[in-house]
Design a protein around this motif. Structure first.
Motif, PDB file in Angstrom:
ATOM      1  N   VAL A 384       0.851  -1.191   0.000  1.00  0.00           N
ATOM      2  CA  VAL A 384       0.000   0.000   0.000  1.00  0.00           C
ATOM      3  C   VAL A 384       0.884   1.237   0.000  1.00  0.00           C
ATOM      4  N   GLU A 385       0.279   2.378  -0.298  1.00  0.00           N
ATOM      5  CA  GLU A 385       0.991   3.640  -0.196  1.00  0.00           C
ATOM      6  C   GLU A 385       1.236   3.966   1.273  1.00  0.00           C
ATOM      7  N   LEU A 386       2.334   4.674   1.528  1.00  0.00           N
ATOM      8  CA  LEU A 386       2.712   5.012   2.897  1.00  0.00           C
ATOM      9  C   LEU A 386       1.598   5.762   3.619  1.00  0.00           C
ATOM     10  N   GLU A 387       0.939   6.660   2.902  1.00  0.00           N
ATOM     11  CA  GLU A 387      -0.051   7.526   3.533  1.00  0.00           C
ATOM     12  C   GLU A 387      -1.320   6.800   3.965  1.00  0.00           C
ATOM     13  N   VAL A 388      -1.536   5.586   3.461  1.00  0.00           N
ATOM     14  CA  VAL A 388      -2.752   4.872   3.840  1.00  0.00           C
ATOM     15  C   VAL A 388      -2.499   3.862   4.962  1.00  0.00           C
ATOM     16  N   LEU A 389      -1.273   3.788   5.459  1.00  0.00           N
ATOM     17  CA  LEU A 389      -1.040   2.949   6.632  1.00  0.00           C
ATOM     18  C   LEU A 389      -1.924   3.441   7.779  1.00  0.00           C
ATOM     19  N   PRO A 390      -2.464   2.537   8.593  1.00  0.00           N
ATOM     20  CA  PRO A 390      -3.366   2.944   9.679  1.00  0.00           C
ATOM     21  C   PRO A 390      -2.619   3.484  10.896  1.00  0.00           C
ATOM     22  N   ILE A 391      -1.821   4.513  10.666  1.00  0.00           N
ATOM     23  CA  ILE A 391      -1.125   5.200  11.754  1.00  0.00           C
ATOM     24  C   ILE A 391      -0.995   6.665  11.359  1.00  0.00           C
ATOM     25  N   THR A 392      -1.161   7.562  12.316  1.00  0.00           N
ATOM     26  CA  THR A 392      -1.147   8.995  12.029  1.00  0.00           C
ATOM     27  C   THR A 392       0.173   9.621  12.445  1.00  0.00           C
ATOM     28  N   PRO A 393       0.497  10.791  11.884  1.00  0.00           N
ATOM     29  CA  PRO A 393       1.687  11.511  12.347  1.00  0.00           C
ATOM     30  C   PRO A 393       1.665  11.773  13.848  1.00  0.00           C
ATOM     31  N   ALA A 394       0.487  12.062  14.407  1.00  0.00           N
ATOM     32  CA  ALA A 394       0.389  12.300  15.849  1.00  0.00           C
ATOM     33  C   ALA A 394       0.780  11.050  16.638  1.00  0.00           C
ATOM     34  N   GLN A 395       0.398   9.878  16.152  1.00  0.00           N
ATOM     35  CA  GLN A 395       0.747   8.638  16.840  1.00  0.00           C
ATOM     36  C   GLN A 395       2.240   8.346  16.733  1.00  0.00           C
ATOM     37  N   VAL A 396       2.829   8.615  15.566  1.00  0.00           N
ATOM     38  CA  VAL A 396       4.278   8.426  15.432  1.00  0.00           C
ATOM     39  C   VAL A 396       5.018   9.380  16.366  1.00  0.00           C
ATOM     40  N   VAL A 416       5.587  -1.328  19.416  1.00  0.00           N
ATOM     41  CA  VAL A 416       4.438  -0.458  19.696  1.00  0.00           C
ATOM     42  C   VAL A 416       3.795  -0.010  18.383  1.00  0.00           C
ATOM     43  N   ILE A 417       4.621   0.387  17.424  1.00  0.00           N
ATOM     44  CA  ILE A 417       4.080   0.835  16.137  1.00  0.00           C
ATOM     45  C   ILE A 417       3.364  -0.318  15.438  1.00  0.00           C
ATOM     46  N   ALA A 422      -1.818  -2.650  13.871  1.00  0.00           N
ATOM     47  CA  ALA A 422      -2.747  -3.777  13.987  1.00  0.00           C
ATOM     48  C   ALA A 422      -4.080  -3.366  14.603  1.00  0.00           C
ATOM     49  N   GLY A 423      -4.232  -2.081  14.929  1.00  0.00           N
ATOM     50  CA  GLY A 423      -5.500  -1.604  15.467  1.00  0.00           C
ATOM     51  C   GLY A 423      -5.673  -1.833  16.945  1.00  0.00           C
ATOM     52  N   GLU A 424      -4.560  -1.932  17.687  1.00  0.00           N
ATOM     53  CA  GLU A 424      -4.645  -2.220  19.118  1.00  0.00           C
ATOM     54  C   GLU A 424      -4.796  -0.974  19.977  1.00  0.00           C
ATOM     55  N   GLY A 425      -4.840   0.209  19.355  1.00  0.00           N
ATOM     56  CA  GLY A 425      -5.064   1.428  20.126  1.00  0.00           C
ATOM     57  C   GLY A 425      -3.938   2.423  19.996  1.00  0.00           C
ATOM     58  N   VAL A 430      -0.951   0.503  23.700  1.00  0.00           N
ATOM     59  CA  VAL A 430      -0.263  -0.670  23.164  1.00  0.00           C
ATOM     60  C   VAL A 430       0.919  -1.034  24.060  1.00  0.00           C
ATOM     61  N   MET A 431       1.671  -0.019  24.470  1.00  0.00           N
ATOM     62  CA  MET A 431       2.825  -0.254  25.342  1.00  0.00           C
ATOM     63  C   MET A 431       2.400  -0.947  26.631  1.00  0.00           C
ATOM     64  N   ALA A 432       1.305  -0.469  27.235  1.00  0.00           N
ATOM     65  CA  ALA A 432       0.828  -1.059  28.485  1.00  0.00           C
ATOM     66  C   ALA A 432       0.276  -2.467  28.272  1.00  0.00           C
TER      67      ALA A 432
END
Length: 503
Positions: A384-396, A416-417, A422-425, A430-432
């Motif tokens: 997939v394209e990088l921008e459609v990965l299910p992670i946001t800049p804020a999360q990174v 964690v990433i 994987a949609g774990e939050g 995720v860390m906890a």
């Protein structure tokens, strides 16, 4: 005459004898919530024929209602392309029969487009620009999609069955049409690709479309003709339809130049026609090219004219962002990175994602490292394209903060990433949930060290005897025992201390 009876002409020989004239028609699906003339959801990938209603199926008695958000997007596109915005215009019916067009006509703008007389200064790889004149940008609706089964090519020729999916029928489109592009010489294929690239980046920056060429939300038709060097009259053009990648735009133009030159050199006549592009690098005949008269245009009686007032246009003008390539130059200077690094980020589609991550508090170095390496790898794995990965800049940025605060190592941060993907939050959740926080309690680490030293007495003796490099085996055992949650540097310090050595 076809290429079957005449070999392709060497490219340098084409340039010596002919001048290419190009024209680009780019169709862009708008990212509105609903379709152009009805309330059906505008969404890619749904089950076939589930996003339809009487209007987009063209059922008798149904009436279209214009999507205001689509009009505003079209105006913003026109303004970004330095066009004049028409104060008044009508839609027309473009009449033709094809199975993917439910009404047997398409609602489009014909002689009264929303935007006219613009230009785009296209950046080239050598740092220069080439101005492409824009003739018009007009609104219309997309057609449905046909899937042909049983043919080797996926086209209707040789197919045993054809399936029609009308989810795409009625999706808002803006078609951007250039004036004839002359004076490109040998750089014609390069300039064609650069134009479509710049247009894609501009539209993405405007936020009006996801411009996914692989999904058909941006489609390019490339027109090409050749005229003898010094001649005034244009040659006969062909139109290569629905070229669906930036590289393919360049390849299609180059191929058509060589093919048409072969036809002309052999004394033949180029046929005005549409052509299909094949991904292994050639075009083949489609159908004879229609003229405007063939479509029997007439004003759409069920829609009022489009009449944007000057105040609306000026308000929308204020929303036009900085040109993406100019923003990248500024960002490159701010980040103090080389042209090579910037080019890699651009090619990966990571620049805007990195910039957004920096805006959420991450350093540019950390943001570049995550988006340009680990997340690019994840995108490639998922195709997939990088921008459609299910992670946001804020999360990174949140992950970067956890590393900076010493709560995560880079190794744990990758886990964690992966959890976020994987949609774990959110990262902290995720860390906890995964128990990934770095162990900071020396007593816990020391207990794991004692166990490892007891399990490997020969290694312990080597360390005590001064072979400090042997400590790596104990450090590895401790990291395994703590599931990577210990600080490796601190573990090494404690291992050496336990064996009477210093670092």
């Amino acid at each position: 005459m076809s290429v079957a009876t005449a070999e392709l002409v060497d490219y340098d020989d084409v340039i010596a004898a002919y001048e290419p004239v190009m024209g680009m028609e780019v169709h862009v699906e708008l990212s509105t919530a609903t379709k152009m003339f009805c309330g059906c959801a505008n969404r890619f990938g749904a089950e076939p024929n589930t996003l339809v209603c009487p209007v987009c199926l063209g059922l008798p008695g149904s009436l279209p209602v214009l999507n205001g958000a689509a009009v505003e997007s079209a105006i913003r596109i026109g303004l970004a392309l330095n066009c004049d915005i028409a104060p008044w215009g009508r839609f027309a019916r473009k009449n033709y029969f094809y199975p993917d067009q439910p009404k047997n006509y398409q609602i489009s703008q014909y002689d009264e487009p929303i935007a006219v007389n613009g230009y785009l200064d296209v950046p080239l790889d050598d740092g220069t620009t080439f101005r492409v004149e824009i003739e018009r940008a007009h609104m219309e609706e997309d057609t449905g999609k046909l899937t042909h089964l049983g043919s080797d090519t996926g086209r209707i020729s040789g197919a045993t069955t054809s399936l029609a999916d009308f989810n795409r029928a009625g999706v808002p489109l803006v078609e951007i049409v250039t004036r004839p592009i002359e004076g490109t010489g040998a750089r014609a294929p390069e300039i064609a690709r650069a134009y479509v690239t710049a247009l894609r980046d501009l539209l993405r920056g405007l936020g009006v479309s996801d411009v996914r060429m692989d999904q058909g939300s941006m489609r390019c038709d490339s027109n090409l003709s050749l005229k003898p060097v010094g001649a005034a009259e244009f040659g006969t053009r062909t139109e290569t339809k629905n070229v669906n990648s930036l590289k393919s735009v360049e390849v299609a133009v180059r191929y058509e130049m060589r093919r048409q030159a072969a036809v002309l050199n052999a004394g033949g006549t180029v046929t005005q026609e549409t052509r299909h592009f094949h991904e292994d690098g050639y075009t083949s005949p489609g159908r004879s090219k229609e003229t405007a008269e063939d479509y029997r245009y007439f004003p759409e009686p069920d829609l009022e004219p489009v009449a944007p007032d000057a105040e609306l246009v000026e308000r929308l003008r204020q929303t036009i962002p900085e040109l993406p390539w100019l923003a990248r130059k500024r960002i490159q200077q701010d980040w103090a990175i080389s042209d090579e690094v910037m080019r890699d980020l651009v090619n990966a589609g990571a620049v805007e994602l990195v910039a957004a991550t920096v805006s959420h508090g991450a350093s540019s170095e950390a943001a570049r490292a995550w988006w340009g390496n680990f997340l690019v790898q994840k995108a490639n794995e998922s195709e997939v394209e990088l921008e459609v990965l299910p992670i946001t800049p804020a999360q990174v940025a949140a992950v970067v903060k956890l590393v900076d605060e010493g709560k995560l190592s880079n190794k744990l941060a990758r886990q964690v990433i992966e959890g976020v993907l994987a949609g774990e939050g959110e990262p902290e959740q995720v860390m906890a949930d995964r128990g990934l926080a770095l162990v900071r309690d020396d007593s816990v680490i020391q207990a794991a060290i004692d166990t490892a030293l007891e399990a490997q007495p020969d290694v312990a003796d080597k360390i005590r005897g001064g072979k400090i490099q042997a400590a790596g085996a104990i450090v590895g055992a401790v990291m395994k025992a703590t599931k990577g949650s210990a600080d490796a540097a601190r573990v090494r310090e404690l291992v050496l201390a336990a064996c009477g050595q210093s670092g």
